[in-house]
Structure formats: C-alpha cells, structure tokens
Design a protein around this motif. Structure first.
Motif, PDB file in Angstrom:
ATOM      1  N   GLU B  10       6.100  27.294  40.398  1.00  0.00           N
ATOM      2  CA  GLU B  10       7.306  27.097  39.589  1.00  0.00           C
ATOM      3  C   GLU B  10       6.941  26.959  38.113  1.00  0.00           C
ATOM      4  OE1 GLU B  10      10.649  23.748  38.760  1.00  0.00           O
ATOM      5  OE2 GLU B  10       9.073  23.359  40.227  1.00  0.00           O
ATOM      6  N   ASN B  67      13.959  16.944  40.194  1.00  0.00           N
ATOM      7  CA  ASN B  67      14.945  17.818  39.618  1.00  0.00           C
ATOM      8  C   ASN B  67      14.290  19.029  38.940  1.00  0.00           C
ATOM      9  OD1 ASN B  67      17.248  18.732  38.331  1.00  0.00           O
ATOM     10  ND2 ASN B  67      17.928  16.677  37.768  1.00  0.00           N
ATOM     11  N   SER B  68      14.814  20.222  39.190  1.00  0.00           N
ATOM     12  CA  SER B  68      14.353  21.422  38.478  1.00  0.00           C
ATOM     13  C   SER B  68      15.571  22.142  37.929  1.00  0.00           C
ATOM     14  CB  SER B  68      13.666  22.402  39.425  1.00  0.00           C
ATOM     15  OG  SER B  68      12.609  21.804  40.083  1.00  0.00           O
ATOM     16  N   LEU B  69      15.579  22.405  36.652  1.00  0.00           N
ATOM     17  CA  LEU B  69      16.736  23.055  36.054  1.00  0.00           C
ATOM     18  C   LEU B  69      16.307  24.198  35.162  1.00  0.00           C
ATOM     19  CD1 LEU B  69      18.672  19.911  34.773  1.00  0.00           C
ATOM     20  CD2 LEU B  69      19.116  21.169  36.874  1.00  0.00           C
ATOM     21  N   SER B  70      17.091  25.252  35.178  1.00  0.00           N
ATOM     22  CA  SER B  70      16.896  26.275  34.160  1.00  0.00           C
ATOM     23  C   SER B  70      18.249  26.527  33.532  1.00  0.00           C
ATOM     24  CB  SER B  70      16.324  27.551  34.764  1.00  0.00           C
ATOM     25  OG  SER B  70      17.278  28.147  35.603  1.00  0.00           O
ATOM     26  N   SER B  71      18.280  26.713  32.239  1.00  0.00           N
ATOM     27  CA  SER B  71      19.566  26.942  31.593  1.00  0.00           C
ATOM     28  C   SER B  71      19.402  27.885  30.413  1.00  0.00           C
ATOM     29  CB  SER B  71      20.181  25.622  31.142  1.00  0.00           C
ATOM     30  OG  SER B  71      19.338  24.990  30.208  1.00  0.00           O
ATOM     31  N   ASN B  90      27.187  30.127  28.911  1.00  0.00           N
ATOM     32  CA  ASN B  90      25.849  29.869  29.456  1.00  0.00           C
ATOM     33  C   ASN B  90      25.419  30.935  30.458  1.00  0.00           C
ATOM     34  OD1 ASN B  90      27.507  29.008  31.610  1.00  0.00           O
ATOM     35  ND2 ASN B  90      25.867  27.668  32.349  1.00  0.00           N
TER      36      ASN B  90
END
Lengths: 463, 462
Positions: B10, B67-71, B90
């Motif tokens: 990741e 927590n894993s976030l992509s934005s 977005n």
C-alpha cells in the motif's frame, strides 16, 4: 447506489458497513457591496468500515465504481486484521437497536434542489443591500447563506439498508455599526432541515434586517454589564449552548469512557427538578431544528434521547459499540461529516424541555439581574467548567427590562448552574441552527430551549 | 500475502501513485482552464490536490481504528465580466470538471461586479523555489505497521500514570501533492510527506477530574517521529498531572505571564488581524497607515519563516501562487508590512506580500530575560496557558477563562487554579510588555514563541 452497495456485501466475512455519501455544499457571502464567496462544492465517495477480530478498519474511496469500492473493502478488512493483532481489551461487539430500512426524502429537499443557485445568490445580495441601507451608522453589512444537500445510502452485513436525501440551508446576517470610532455588532441567523421557505419562516429570522441593524446601533451607546455572581434569565440560544457544550459533550459515551465528569452519575441528581434535557434526532417540539435525521451514519434510527429527567441523569449518547459496552440500546448518535470520516458519537438537536412559567412572569420575579440574549462562542471542559460569550444583555431591575447592555461572558460548572434553575419558560426556540460542532470532524447540529432563570457568574466590565 | 506485506504494498503504491497523480492532476488542470475559457471565462485559476493518508487511532488507551484514505480535489475560480464564481469537486474526471466550470460561471454571472478582481500574473508568480525537506521517500514509505510500532512505544509513556485519562491519541502519515495553475500562466506545484500526531485527554483521580487538554506535533523525516512524539507526550502528561488539586486564584489587576500558546491566542491573533490586508481594505484595522510606526512594545519582533523545516506550515508558495519568503512583520515594535494577498493589495493600491492563506510559520523573537526571572518578577503571578473566551478583534477587548493556568507566588509554583477569569485589551497588553523570555517553545509544530510577561490585565479568581 444502495443496490450496488448491497451486491458488494455479498459473500463478505464478518461485519462490513458501506456508506455512500454525496454532499453538495453551496455558500454565498455578500459584504460591503461585493460578493466575497460564491461557491459550489461536491464531495462524493464511499466510506467502508470492517470489524475483524474485534478491531475496526476503515478505508474510503472517491471512486464509486464497484471495483474501487471492492478494493476499499479489502483495504478496510486488511487494516482491521492488522489492528486485531495488537489490540488489547475486551472484544468489540455491536448492539443492534433499530436498524433502518428507510428511504427518506427530507422536507424541502425538492424545493431547495430545484431552486436555481443564481436565484439564491441574488437574494443574499439583496438582503445585504437592505441591511447596509438600514442605518446611516452602518459600517459593515454582511449576509451569508450556506446549504448542505445530502444524499446517503448505508448498508451493513447485519441488515441495515437505508438511504436519504436531506436539505439543510442556513442564513445569517451581521451588522457592524460605527459612531465616533466606536463599533458594535448585531447578528441574527437560523438554520433548518428543510427548504428555502421553511428557512425564512424561522422565528429567529423574523424582521431580521431591521432587528440586526437596530441591535448594532443601539449597542453603540450601551455600557457593559457588571461582573459577578448574578441572577440571570438565559435566552434559548444561550440555553442551547449550555446544553450542547457543557452537558452534551460530557455525556457522549466515548467521552464518558475516557473519564468525563458524567462518568458513573447515571441515576444521580445533577440538576434542579425543573430540568429535563434531551438530544433528539427526530422532529421535536417544533419543525425548525437543523439536526433532524431519520437515521445516523451506522443506519440506526434516531430518537429523542432524554439525558436528564426531572434533574436526574438518565442516559448517555451512544453508537452501536458503546451501547453494547454499556448494555443499552444505541441512541442513533453516530455521525460522520464526510464519506472519508469514520462515524463518531455526536449530538443532533440538544435542548432543555420547556416548563410552565411565562417569560414575562420570570422577568417580573427578578429584583436585580440580567436577561442574556444571543449566543457567542463557547467552550466547556471535561469537568463541566464552561465559558460562553453572549450577544447582548438586558439589565433587569424590580421586575422590568430597564437598560440594554453590551455582551457578557458567562462561566461556571455546568451541573452546579443547573442546580440553581428556579424557573423554566413555556416559550421555546431552536436557535443554534447556524452552528457547527467540532470534534476532530465537524457536525451540523442545533440546540435551543426555553428561557431559564438561574444563578451564574457574569464576566462583565472589570474594575 | 501477509498483513505486513499488504501494508508495504500500500505504501509503495501511494508513493508511486502520488507521482502519477501529480501528472494526472496537471493534465486535468490544463483541461479545466481550457473548459472555463471555452465556456466564456475571462480568467480562471485551478487548485488541485491529491493525498494518501495512513492513520491509527487509540481511544481510552486501546488501539481502536486503522485507517487508509486517498482523496483528490479540484477547485476552480473563474472571472467573467469582473464578476467571480467558484466550484470544487473531489471526483477528478473531465465530466466533473466541466460541471465545476459551468457552475462557477453560472455563479459569476449573477455575482456583483468588482473591478478589483485579479489573478497573479506570471511575472508576479514565477516558479517557486522547491523545498526538498518537505518530502522524503523514507517517510512516504512508513506504513500502518510502522505507525503502530511508534504509537505502542509512546503509549507506554502516555499511560505511565493511571491518573491520565487519555481520550484520544492519533498518528498519521500523509503523502500529498498540490498544485496551482491559472490562465495568466502561473504554475506551481509542491509535494509533501508529513507525519503528525495529537493527544487529547484529562486527569482523573477518583472523583476529581481536571480540565481537558490537547497537544500535537509533526515530523518531516521518519527518524524524527519517535523522539518528537515521545518529547511531546512527556510534556503532555506532565501538564495534565500538574492540573490536580486546583486552588482559587486571588483577584488582582496587573501582570500575567503568557505561555507560548497563550501568546498566540492573546497577542499574535490580534496583531495579525490588524496587520491583515483584508481588514485594512475593509476599514477594520487600526494600523492601515501605521507601516513604519511603532504599534506594540519594542520588545516584540515577529517573523514569518515559510522555508524553515521547524514549522509544519512551511510552503514554497501562497494560495494566490506567489512564491513565499522570510519576512519580518514587526521589528522591535515597529510595523514593517501589511499582509496583502493579490485582491487586498489591488484594493489598497499596494503589492501582494505572498501571504495569501498565511502567514505560514511565525516566530516571536526570544527576549533577554530567563523564564525564572519573569516568574519571580511579581509577588503573585498568574501563568496563563490557554484562553477560552470572547475577544473583540476591532477594539481589542478580551474576557474569558484562563485554562490550564497556574499561580506563582514569589517565583514558586503554588499550583493550578480553578475558574479564573481574565479580562483586558490587546492594545494595552501589547504595549505593556514587561519581559520576554530567552526560552522558546514550538506550539503544535506551527508557532515558535518565548514566554511573555504583560501588564494591565484584570484577574478574577473563582
């Protein structure tokens, strides 16, 4: 979208929650004859929570294709597995409660979404011009309109399958008056869960242009209140702020677990027996509250949660996890600000129940004190200590409003102040609809109440 | 694949994708500028960003969330017939950008004409000097497993005393890129890898509950994470433990000692308000014509260091796209500049100072007194750590509760205080600076300041 999410849940192991959330936020600010903000923003995506081995994993994606959502599910489960290996403490379980299957469209949704953005902007510009022209002493007129239009679909592997469409507009105006270098401020605002017409019928916006200008101008010649422990009548906005900041946060179950002052006090007397306080996610008392939600972001149907009943602490505010831990039903208080925020325990509409007194009689009963109007900024502490700013103050003497005074600060220990309540009015108002609560994430909340007479420390002009 | 391998993968993907994403965003930004022009915009500016975040949360001393976030986001500002509108999305597809451009133009059409609308030109906004310290591959590669390891070690310190009620402890690594482009030819881009942490909690001993407190910090290298977080957690724990058994503060009018955090809240916030171009433009500042004049005590000097890695706000360009630079706002009490963005500068017939969205990394210069000297300077002295209350920025009046504060008696710590109100005026205390400490502290990674002794404050004990 709900059907797509349900298909993606097929065959998943353990608990998985998928939450699609599209937010359209439009905001306009007109000030000093110009438009400072005319903005349209869309934020959309899917948040995934997975519970594996007693631990939570979260992931979110702005790509709402099934493939991307599936990848986010895998990531959330992988995160949870990683955490399960190191997590100490009791295994985490979820209370069930009333899991929603609603397809909800909120009042005013169609009206607000069909109204053209440019028409709304034109109205805001018009109000600013009216406010600017309302007094020769006007230094700055400022009008702000914001609307949040929500679309959500929530499904879980244990049976939640619900969706909503919701509109939450708000409007406020601020006037700064000036005379001989002295400046004072008047402010009015309201927010609703409803449409454009509902917003502008809110009682807090009655005669808003003239009232906002008049307060600002009248305060130019007003003195400050004297500081000290005083008998005061708190207006609904101030009561709402007290309920939210000083009591509401201390009864959020995650904060209770951390050691807030409300820990271990269920069943104990914490307030005068005139005090009944609640946090409601459904329409209560009047239809103007902005925090009305059919279900929370775990898909649990909301309710009117009574926190203090006749002066005794009765309930905390729960999500599914804390409800299981405390052995009670979830109260529908899990809320997430955006798709990429995990649900936290948050308030909705927090208020004191109206009583039996009339405001006029309450004022008549004050020999020397204040009527405190308008909420400013406020903060409260884990031990219940609070400090709030207010808009303006009326001096009460021999049962009458005798003099308009400038803003004051109020401070005290919340549960101590509630013990001194000796009158609660029949009159009631939701009056914090333009407010946002901050707890790592924002949340749109409302608060309000009746007029409440109590003893409180007023920080006024210092010697 | 093992879980460790999953998270390594990741992190590798996030490093690779930040580069690819930056290229994609640049293409989309050009597409957005074209789209706005085709729809009739006279001028347009686009802000793009993308980020990957890995974050772990501890609640009540237990790991509670991974927590894993992509934005991604694109924000578009358009000017049309001297009117403006803006929109953001977005989901960064050509379709969503077309929608944003059309929405922004629809709003601009019904906005109010404003002859001062402007975008930075290419000559005003040449490419900013890169700040290499903002990004390292090593930090970008830190995964959730590594974050958990750091946090586990810090958790030991945070839970070393059973009286610490730790509400929340978070650590995150963010890998991001953001860029600006305009129809005037301005192009800026920056990438960053940053680790950050925060603590929130209180003290609880039986029925006694202290006030709530919080702190935060950051690191720009992997090796700085653990020592930085341990240092901050140690200070946090010590602060909470010192809050037990609060006493009543005496009521007096006179001097208080501001900690660096209180310096920001009671001095610097108001100073920036009156030095702000927008306030000058709107007639709200008292210092509109005070550049070159002494506006506060000559003991005060305030500088902005946007290229200094000690500060979390370090950046190469401002939100108008102008390159940032080190600047002195106040030198020995003399106002050196008004902080203008392009718009306020045009309105005030001045020049932008490259501080749109800033200042970014403020430092109040150290003084000549030791902290101990300042504590001994008065028989009774309230040391204010945080201010919770009302402040009228225009008049300068403030009134509220002194949070996390302590009483010193003849230079000795007499303990924390309860329900203590302070009231005064910014202009009075900024003039009546009685001493500035040699010692400085970084507040939440964003503001460096000494302790400052000020007079003329009303203190009311509870």
């Amino acid at each position: 979208m709900k059907d797509t999410l349900q298909q993606l849940l097929q065959g998943q192991q353990g608990f998985v929650e998928l939450r699609y959330h599209k937010r359209t936020a439009n905001s306009f600010v007109a000030q000093k004859g110009r438009v400072d903000v005319a903005n349209h923003a869309i934020t959309e995506g899917v948040g995934v929570r997975a519970l594996v081995g007693g631990a939570w994993g979260f992931a979110a994606t702005a790509d709402i294709s099934p493939r991307a959502i599936k990848r986010a599910i895998d990531q959330a489960q992988s995160n949870a597995r990683m955490l399960a290996k190191v997590k100490a403490g009791p295994a985490l379980e979820l209370a069930r409660g009333r899991l929603s299957h609603q397809q909800f469209t909120g009042p005013g949704y169609t009206e607000l979404t069909q109204m053209k953005l440019e028409d709304k902007l034109a109205q805001v510009v018009k109000y600013e011009r009216q406010l600017a022209a309302a007094s020769a002493r006007m230094h700055t007129a400022r009008c702000q309109y914001k609307e949040i239009i929500e679309e959500k679909a929530i499904v879980t592997s244990d049976g939640v399958a619900c969706s909503l469409q919701l509109a939450q507009p708000e409007f406020s105006m601020t006037a700064i008056a000036e005379q001989d270098g002295e400046r004072t401020t008047g402010h009015k605002g309201a927010g609703v869960s409803g449409g454009w017409n509902c917003l502008f019928k809110h009682p807090a916006l009655d005669n808003a242009v003239d009232e906002t200008a008049r307060i600002a101008v009248d305060l130019l010649t007003a003195k400050y209140p004297e500081g000290g422990q005083k008998t005061v009548i708190l207006a609904p906005a101030v009561v709402g702020l007290l309920c939210h900041e000083a009591i509401g946060h201390t009864v959020e179950a995650d904060f209770v677990k951390s050691g807030s002052v409300a820990q271990g006090k269920i069943g104990q007397r914490v307030a005068s027996d005139l005090v009944t306080m609640a946090d409601s996610g459904c329409e209560t008392i009047s239809g103007y509250a902005v925090g009305n939600l059919p279900f929370d972001d775990e898909g649990v149907e909301t309710e009117n949660t009574v926190i203090i009943k006749d002066g005794f602490l009765r309930s905390y505010l729960h999500n599914r996890e804390s409800a299981h831990e405390f052995g009670v039903a979830p109260t529908g208080n899990a809320r997430a600000w955006l798709f990429n925020d995990e649900p936290l325990i948050r308030m909705r509409n927090t208020y004191l129940m109206p009583g039996t007194s009339r405001l006029a009689d309450m004022i008549a009963g004050v020999e020397d004190g204040y009527l405190v109007e308008g909420a400013g900024s406020g903060q409260a502490d884990a031990n219940g200590e609070f400090m709030f700013g207010t808009g303006y103050v009326w001096r009460l003497r021999n049962g009458k409003k005798v003099e308009l005074l400038r803003e004051a600060t109020l401070s005290g220990i919340a549960f101590d102040v509630l013990q001194t309540v000796d009158a609660v009015s029949q009159e009631f108002l939701w009056d914090l609809g333009t407010g946002y609560c901050g707890k790592g994430q924002a949340a749109k909340v409302d608060a309000g109440g009746p007029y409440v007479r109590c003893k409180i420390t007023v920080g006024g002009e210092q010697a | 694949m093992s879980h460790g391998a999953t998270h390594e993968q990741e992190s590798k993907e996030s490093r690779e994708s930040i580069e690819q994403t930056a290229q994609t965003l640049e293409k989309l930004a050009n597409y957005g500028l074209d789209a706005a022009k085709k729809l009739g915009a006279d001028a347009a500016k686009i802000a793009t960003s993308a980020s990957f975040q890995k974050r772990l949360v501890v609640e009540n001393k237990v790991f509670s969330l991974a927590n894993s976030l992509s934005s991604r986001s694109i924000g578009l500002l358009v000017h049309k017939d001297q009117k403006k509108g803006s929109a953001s999305v977005n989901t960064v597809t050509e379709e969503s950008i077309n929608h944003a451009a059309a929405s922004a133009l629809a709003l601009a059409k019904y906005s109010v004409p404003d002859e001062f609308l402007t975008l930075a030109s290419l000559s005003e906004a040449p490419r900013a000097k890169p700040l290499p310290f903002l990004y390292t591959d090593e930090l970008a590669a830190v995964d959730l497993v590594a974050i958990q390891g750091f946090m586990q070690e810090v958790l030991g310190r945070l839970t070393s005393d059973a009286r610490i009620a730790l509400d929340r402890f978070e650590m995150a690594v963010d890998v991001s890129c953001h860029a600006l482009a305009s129809s005037t030819g301005m192009r800026q881009a920056e990438r960053q890898a940053m680790a950050s942490w925060s603590f929130m909690g209180m003290g609880r001993d039986g029925e006694e509950v202290t006030g709530f407190d919080y702190d935060s910090g950051f690191a720009l290298t992997k090796s700085a994470i653990l020592p930085g977080c341990l240092r901050d957690s140690t200070a946090f724990v010590a602060k909470l433990l010192a809050l037990f058994k609060p006493r009543q503060c005496p009521t007096y009018k006179g001097a208080i000692l501001l900690t660096p955090r209180a310096v920001h809240e009671l001095l610097v916030d108001s100073l920036l308000y009156h030095a702000g171009g927008r306030q000058v433009m709107d007639g709200k500042s008292r210092w509109a014509k005070s550049v070159g004049q002494r506006v506060v005590s000559d003991k005060l000097t305030l500088r902005d260091h946007p290229h200094d890695p000690r500060f979390s706000g370090a950046t190469g360009f401002d939100s108008d796209g102008l390159p940032t630079k080190q600047q002195t706002l106040v030198e020995h009490g003399v106002l050196q500049m008004i902080l203008h963005d392009c718009y306020s500068a045009k309105r005030c017939k001045g020049k932008s100072t490259g501080t749109s969205g800033g200042p970014f990394a403020l430092e109040v210069s150290a003084g000549t007194n030791s902290k101990a000297e300042l504590l001994r300077a008065h028989k009774q002295l309230l040391v204010v750590d945080r201010f919770s209350g009302n402040a009228d920025p225009i008049k300068g009046d403030f009134s509220g509760v002194a949070k996390g504060s302590r009483l010193y008696s003849n230079g000795e710590d007499a303990g924390s205080v309860t329900e203590t109100m302070i009231a005064g005026n910014f202009f009075t205390i900024a003039e009546e600076v009685l001493g500035v400490s040699r010692e400085t502290e970084l507040v939440s990674g964003g503001f460096l300041s000494p302790y400052i002794l000020v007079g003329g404050v009303s203190v009311t004990g509870g």
